[in-house]
Design a protein around this motif. Sequence first.
Motif, PDB file in Angstrom:
ATOM      1  N   GLY A 193       0.783  -1.245   0.000  1.00 32.88           N
ATOM      2  CA  GLY A 193       0.000   0.000   0.000  1.00 32.88           C
ATOM      3  C   GLY A 193       0.809   1.286   0.000  1.00 32.88           C
ATOM      4  N   GLY A 194       0.285   2.259   0.752  1.00 34.30           N
ATOM      5  CA  GLY A 194       0.822   3.619   0.739  1.00 34.30           C
ATOM      6  C   GLY A 194       2.316   3.706   1.014  1.00 34.30           C
ATOM      7  N   PHE A 195       2.809   2.839   1.889  1.00 36.82           N
ATOM      8  CA  PHE A 195       4.229   2.887   2.229  1.00 36.82           C
ATOM      9  C   PHE A 195       5.088   2.610   0.989  1.00 36.82           C
ATOM     10  N   VAL A 196       4.716   1.568   0.263  1.00 35.29           N
ATOM     11  CA  VAL A 196       5.493   1.189  -0.933  1.00 35.29           C
ATOM     12  C   VAL A 196       5.376   2.290  -1.994  1.00 35.29           C
ATOM     13  N   ARG A 197       4.139   2.751  -2.194  1.00 31.38           N
ATOM     14  CA  ARG A 197       3.899   3.853  -3.147  1.00 31.38           C
ATOM     15  C   ARG A 197       4.801   5.044  -2.828  1.00 31.38           C
ATOM     16  N   ASP A 198       4.836   5.417  -1.545  1.00 26.50           N
ATOM     17  CA  ASP A 198       5.580   6.616  -1.175  1.00 26.50           C
ATOM     18  C   ASP A 198       7.096   6.410  -1.252  1.00 26.50           C
TER      19      ASP A 198
ATOM     20  N   ARG B 242      -8.205  -6.183  -4.779  1.00 18.89           N
ATOM     21  CA  ARG B 242      -9.415  -5.559  -4.220  1.00 18.89           C
ATOM     22  C   ARG B 242      -9.143  -4.121  -3.763  1.00 18.89           C
ATOM     23  N   ARG B 243      -7.942  -3.646  -3.936  1.00 16.83           N
ATOM     24  CA  ARG B 243      -7.624  -2.286  -3.470  1.00 16.83           C
ATOM     25  C   ARG B 243      -8.137  -1.222  -4.424  1.00 16.83           C
ATOM     26  N   ASP B 244      -7.987   0.026  -4.004  1.00 10.54           N
ATOM     27  CA  ASP B 244      -8.610   1.104  -4.779  1.00 10.54           C
ATOM     28  C   ASP B 244      -7.922   1.412  -6.108  1.00 10.54           C
ATOM     29  N   PHE B 245      -6.631   1.719  -6.067  1.00 10.62           N
ATOM     30  CA  PHE B 245      -5.954   2.169  -7.292  1.00 10.62           C
ATOM     31  C   PHE B 245      -4.652   1.406  -7.489  1.00 10.62           C
TER      32      PHE B 245
ATOM     33  N   VAL C 255      -1.776   2.497  -8.004  1.00  9.61           N
ATOM     34  CA  VAL C 255      -0.643   3.072  -7.268  1.00  9.61           C
ATOM     35  C   VAL C 255      -0.605   2.597  -5.816  1.00  9.61           C
ATOM     36  N   ASN C 256      -1.727   2.100  -5.320  1.00 14.33           N
ATOM     37  CA  ASN C 256      -1.773   1.586  -3.942  1.00 14.33           C
ATOM     38  C   ASN C 256      -1.708   0.063  -3.904  1.00 14.33           C
ATOM     39  N   ALA C 257      -1.525  -0.566  -5.063  1.00 15.38           N
ATOM     40  CA  ALA C 257      -1.611  -2.027  -5.117  1.00 15.38           C
ATOM     41  C   ALA C 257      -0.241  -2.682  -5.313  1.00 15.38           C
TER      42      ALA C 257
ATOM     43  N   GLU D 184     -18.177  -0.897  -5.641  1.00 16.86           N
ATOM     44  CA  GLU D 184     -17.864  -1.552  -4.371  1.00 16.86           C
ATOM     45  C   GLU D 184     -17.719  -0.535  -3.251  1.00 16.86           C
ATOM     46  N   ASP D 185     -17.084   0.573  -3.574  1.00 13.64           N
ATOM     47  CA  ASP D 185     -16.845   1.562  -2.533  1.00 13.64           C
ATOM     48  C   ASP D 185     -16.794   2.973  -3.132  1.00 13.64           C
ATOM     49  N   PRO D 186     -17.937   3.662  -3.089  1.00  9.00           N
ATOM     50  CA  PRO D 186     -17.991   5.002  -3.703  1.00  9.00           C
ATOM     51  C   PRO D 186     -17.086   6.037  -3.021  1.00  9.00           C
ATOM     52  N   THR D 187     -16.622   5.771  -1.801  1.00  6.63           N
ATOM     53  CA  THR D 187     -15.703   6.763  -1.199  1.00  6.63           C
ATOM     54  C   THR D 187     -14.433   6.871  -2.046  1.00  6.63           C
ATOM     55  N   ARG D 188     -14.190   5.843  -2.856  1.00 11.91           N
ATOM     56  CA  ARG D 188     -12.991   5.874  -3.695  1.00 11.91           C
ATOM     57  C   ARG D 188     -13.021   7.017  -4.703  1.00 11.91           C
ATOM     58  N   ILE D 189     -14.202   7.517  -4.998  1.00 10.53           N
ATOM     59  CA  ILE D 189     -14.289   8.673  -5.911  1.00 10.53           C
ATOM     60  C   ILE D 189     -13.543   9.838  -5.255  1.00 10.53           C
ATOM     61  N   MET D 190     -13.800  10.027  -3.967  1.00  8.69           N
ATOM     62  CA  MET D 190     -13.129  11.128  -3.269  1.00  8.69           C
ATOM     63  C   MET D 190     -11.656  10.819  -3.038  1.00  8.69           C
ATOM     64  N   ARG D 191     -11.365   9.549  -2.820  1.00 10.39           N
ATOM     65  CA  ARG D 191      -9.954   9.170  -2.664  1.00 10.39           C
ATOM     66  C   ARG D 191      -9.173   9.430  -3.958  1.00 10.39           C
ATOM     67  N   ALA D 192      -9.820   9.169  -5.103  1.00 14.70           N
ATOM     68  CA  ALA D 192      -9.141   9.391  -6.392  1.00 14.70           C
ATOM     69  C   ALA D 192      -8.727  10.858  -6.497  1.00 14.70           C
ATOM     70  N   VAL D 193      -9.645  11.742  -6.117  1.00 14.53           N
ATOM     71  CA  VAL D 193      -9.330  13.178  -6.177  1.00 14.53           C
ATOM     72  C   VAL D 193      -8.229  13.512  -5.167  1.00 14.53           C
ATOM     73  N   ARG D 194      -8.320  12.921  -3.995  1.00 15.40           N
ATOM     74  CA  ARG D 194      -7.322  13.229  -2.959  1.00 15.40           C
ATOM     75  C   ARG D 194      -5.912  12.864  -3.434  1.00 15.40           C
ATOM     76  N   PHE D 195      -5.751  11.653  -3.990  1.00 10.27           N
ATOM     77  CA  PHE D 195      -4.411  11.246  -4.433  1.00 10.27           C
ATOM     78  C   PHE D 195      -3.990  12.035  -5.676  1.00 10.27           C
ATOM     79  N   GLU D 196      -4.944  12.275  -6.573  1.00 11.31           N
ATOM     80  CA  GLU D 196      -4.623  13.039  -7.780  1.00 11.31           C
ATOM     81  C   GLU D 196      -4.046  14.404  -7.404  1.00 11.31           C
ATOM     82  N   GLN D 197      -4.713  15.078  -6.489  1.00  6.55           N
ATOM     83  CA  GLN D 197      -4.283  16.427  -6.131  1.00  6.55           C
ATOM     84  C   GLN D 197      -3.031  16.399  -5.249  1.00  6.55           C
ATOM     85  N   ARG D 198      -2.944  15.391  -4.373  1.00  4.32           N
ATOM     86  CA  ARG D 198      -1.771  15.332  -3.494  1.00  4.32           C
ATOM     87  C   ARG D 198      -0.484  15.151  -4.284  1.00  4.32           C
ATOM     88  N   PHE D 199      -0.529  14.243  -5.264  1.00  8.28           N
ATOM     89  CA  PHE D 199       0.704  13.934  -6.001  1.00  8.28           C
ATOM     90  C   PHE D 199       0.801  14.687  -7.320  1.00  8.28           C
TER      91      PHE D 199
HETATM   92  N1  CTP Z   1      -8.100   1.124   0.428  1.00  9.22           N
HETATM   93  C1  CTP Z   1      -9.002   0.778  -0.553  1.00  9.22           C
HETATM   94  N2  CTP Z   1     -10.245   1.357  -0.587  1.00  9.22           N
HETATM   95  C2  CTP Z   1     -10.587   2.272   0.335  1.00  9.22           C
HETATM   96  C3  CTP Z   1      -9.685   2.626   1.345  1.00  9.22           C
HETATM   97  C4  CTP Z   1      -8.435   2.026   1.354  1.00  9.22           C
HETATM   98  O1  CTP Z   1      -8.691  -0.032  -1.392  1.00  9.22           O
HETATM   99  N3  CTP Z   1     -11.782   2.844   0.289  1.00  9.22           N
HETATM  100  C5  CTP Z   1      -6.768   0.475   0.444  1.00  9.22           C
HETATM  101  C6  CTP Z   1      -5.742   1.267  -0.368  1.00  9.22           C
HETATM  102  O2  CTP Z   1      -5.153   0.424  -1.293  1.00  9.22           O
HETATM  103  C7  CTP Z   1      -4.724   1.760   0.616  1.00  9.22           C
HETATM  104  C8  CTP Z   1      -4.934   0.889   1.855  1.00  9.22           C
HETATM  105  O3  CTP Z   1      -6.265   0.375   1.749  1.00  9.22           O
HETATM  106  O4  CTP Z   1      -3.413   1.662   0.150  1.00  9.22           O
HETATM  107  C9  CTP Z   1      -4.757   1.661   3.130  1.00  9.22           C
HETATM  108  O5  CTP Z   1      -5.665   2.746   3.187  1.00  9.22           O
HETATM  109  P1  CTP Z   1      -5.242   4.174   3.703  1.00  9.22           P
HETATM  110  O6  CTP Z   1      -4.441   4.046   4.937  1.00  9.22           O
HETATM  111  O7  CTP Z   1      -6.446   5.020   3.710  1.00  9.22           O
HETATM  112  O8  CTP Z   1      -4.384   4.647   2.464  1.00  9.22           O
HETATM  113  P2  CTP Z   1      -2.920   5.120   2.225  1.00  9.22           P
HETATM  114  O9  CTP Z   1      -2.638   4.734   0.821  1.00  9.22           O
HETATM  115  O10 CTP Z   1      -1.977   4.683   3.275  1.00  9.22           O
HETATM  116  O11 CTP Z   1      -3.152   6.679   2.218  1.00  9.22           O
HETATM  117  P3  CTP Z   1      -2.490   7.838   3.043  1.00  9.22           P
HETATM  118  O12 CTP Z   1      -1.192   8.071   2.378  1.00  9.22           O
HETATM  119  O13 CTP Z   1      -3.464   8.978   2.862  1.00  9.22           O
HETATM  120  O14 CTP Z   1      -2.399   7.357   4.459  1.00  9.22           O
END
Ligand code: CTP
Length: 402
Positions: A17-22, A104-107, A109-111, A149-164
Motif C-alpha cells: 500500500g501507501g508505504f510502498v507507493r511513497d 481488491r484495493r482502490d488504485f 498506485v496503492n496495489a 464496491e466503494d464510492p468513497t474511492r471517488i473522493m480518494r481518487a481526487v485526494r491522491f490526484e491532487q496530493r501527487f
Molecule cells: N483502500 C481501498 N479502498 C478504500 C480505502 C483504502 O482499497 N476505500 C486500500 C488502499 O489500497 C490503501 C490501503 O487500503 O493503500 C490503506 O488505506 P489508507 O491508509 O487510507 O491509504 P494510504 O494509501 O496509506 O493513504 P495515506 O497516504 O493517505 O495514508
Amino acid sequence: TAGKMAEEIGTEAYVVGGFVRDVLLTKTNFDLDLVVESDGIEFAKKLAKKMDGRAKYHRKFKTAVVILPDGQRVDVATARLEYYEYPAALPTVELSSIKMDLYRRDFTVNALAVHINPPSFGKLVDFFGSQRDLKDRTIRVLHALSFVEDPTRIMRAVRFEQRFNFRIGGQTLSLIKNALKLNLINKLSGYRLVHELKLILNEKAVFSSIKRLNELGVLEAVHPMLTLNSARTQVLAELEKVLSWYSMLYLEPPIAVWKTYFLGMCMGLSKAKMEQIYDRFNFSQSERREFVHLREAIFWAAGNIMNIKQDLKPSEIYEILHPVPLEGVLFIMARTKREAIKKYISQYLTSLRLMKIDVSGDDLKELGLIPSPQYAKLLKQTKLACLDGIIKGKNEQIDFLK
Ligand code: CTP
C-alpha cells in the motif's frame, strides 16, 4: 524480523500500500502496513512478543496493529478476498492470497507489495502495472466495479490526484462519471462521507481538490447546495493562503483546518439550509451546536469589525475577536477584502490573543477582595488596559486593580 518470522511459520509476508507507493515516489510515510498469507492476528501477537511491543486487534476484520517500543505502529492484515454484500456496505472477510488482496484495493498506485521473507526480501510485487502508472502519474482503478464496491474511492481518487499532482486516467474518469450517474454517492453514510471530506480538507492542496470535486459533480452529488459559486471559490482560494500563513507560524493551539474550509464550502447558506447539510453529514448534536455557534460568532464579529469607521485600539480588536473560535477568526480574515481588517486580525492572532497579564485572583485576594464574579471583570479590565499599553508590568497592574 517480520519477514524471518513469516519464513519460520511457513507463510508469506509483504509490506503493502501507501508505504510502498511513497517509497517509490521518494516521499516519507510512517504508516507501515503488512499483509500475511495466514492469520494476521496470530502473526501480530507473535511479532509483538518478539519485538517487545503490544498487539491490538479487530477479530471481525482479521486485522491487528503492533505498537513497537519506540511508538512505531505496524498494521497487520490477513491477505483477503472481500465480498461486498451490497454496494457501499462494509466487506465480509475470507482468507486468500496476496494477489487477490492487492486486486481488491482502490488504485494501481496503492496495489504494490514488497515481499519481506528472507529468500526474496525486498522484491517488488507488481501484478497490475502499478509502476507504470506511478511513472505516468496516473490514478487508475484495478477493475470496473471499484467505485460500485466503494464510492468513497471517488473522493480518494481526487485526494491522491491532487496530493501527487497526478491525473485520473481516462477510463477511471468515465467510471467515476458513471458512478455519479448511478447516484452511488447517495448510498454513502454521512459518517463515511464526512470522514473522506475531512481527509481532503486536511491535505495541502485543498482549493484545487474542492474545485476538482465540483468539476466532477461530486459536491453536487453530496448535496446540491454545496456546488461552488464565485463567492465560495474566492473565499476558498483566500482561505488556502490564510491557512498556510497561519500554519507557518506554528501557533498554539493547532486549529481544525477542515472546519474553516467547511465554512467556506457552505458560505451563503441560511441556518435552515445548514440543517439539511448537517443532516446529510449525520452530524451529532454537539457537532451541530458547534457549527451553529461558530457561524453565529463569525456573523457577530464580522459585522462589528466590518462596520468600523475609525482606527481600532488593540483592546477593541481583542473584544471583537476573542469570543470567536480560531477557525472562525481565520475565516473572517479570508473573507474580508479590506487590508486594514486583515492587519487587525493578524495582530490579534499573532500577539493580542497570546498576551498574558502578571496578576491573578491571588493578587485580588491579597488586596482583601472577597472572591466573586467581580474577579473576572477586574482581571479582564486589567488585560484590556495592558493591551492598550496604558499600564505595564506587575506593579502597575496591581496599582490599577487598587
Ligand atoms: N483502500 C481501498 N479502498 C478504500 C480505502 C483504502 O482499497 N476505500 C486500500 C488502499 O489500497 C490503501 C490501503 O487500503 O493503500 C490503506 O488505506 P489508507 O491508509 O487510507 O491509504 P494510504 O494509501 O496509506 O493513504 P495515506 O497516504 O493517505 O495514508
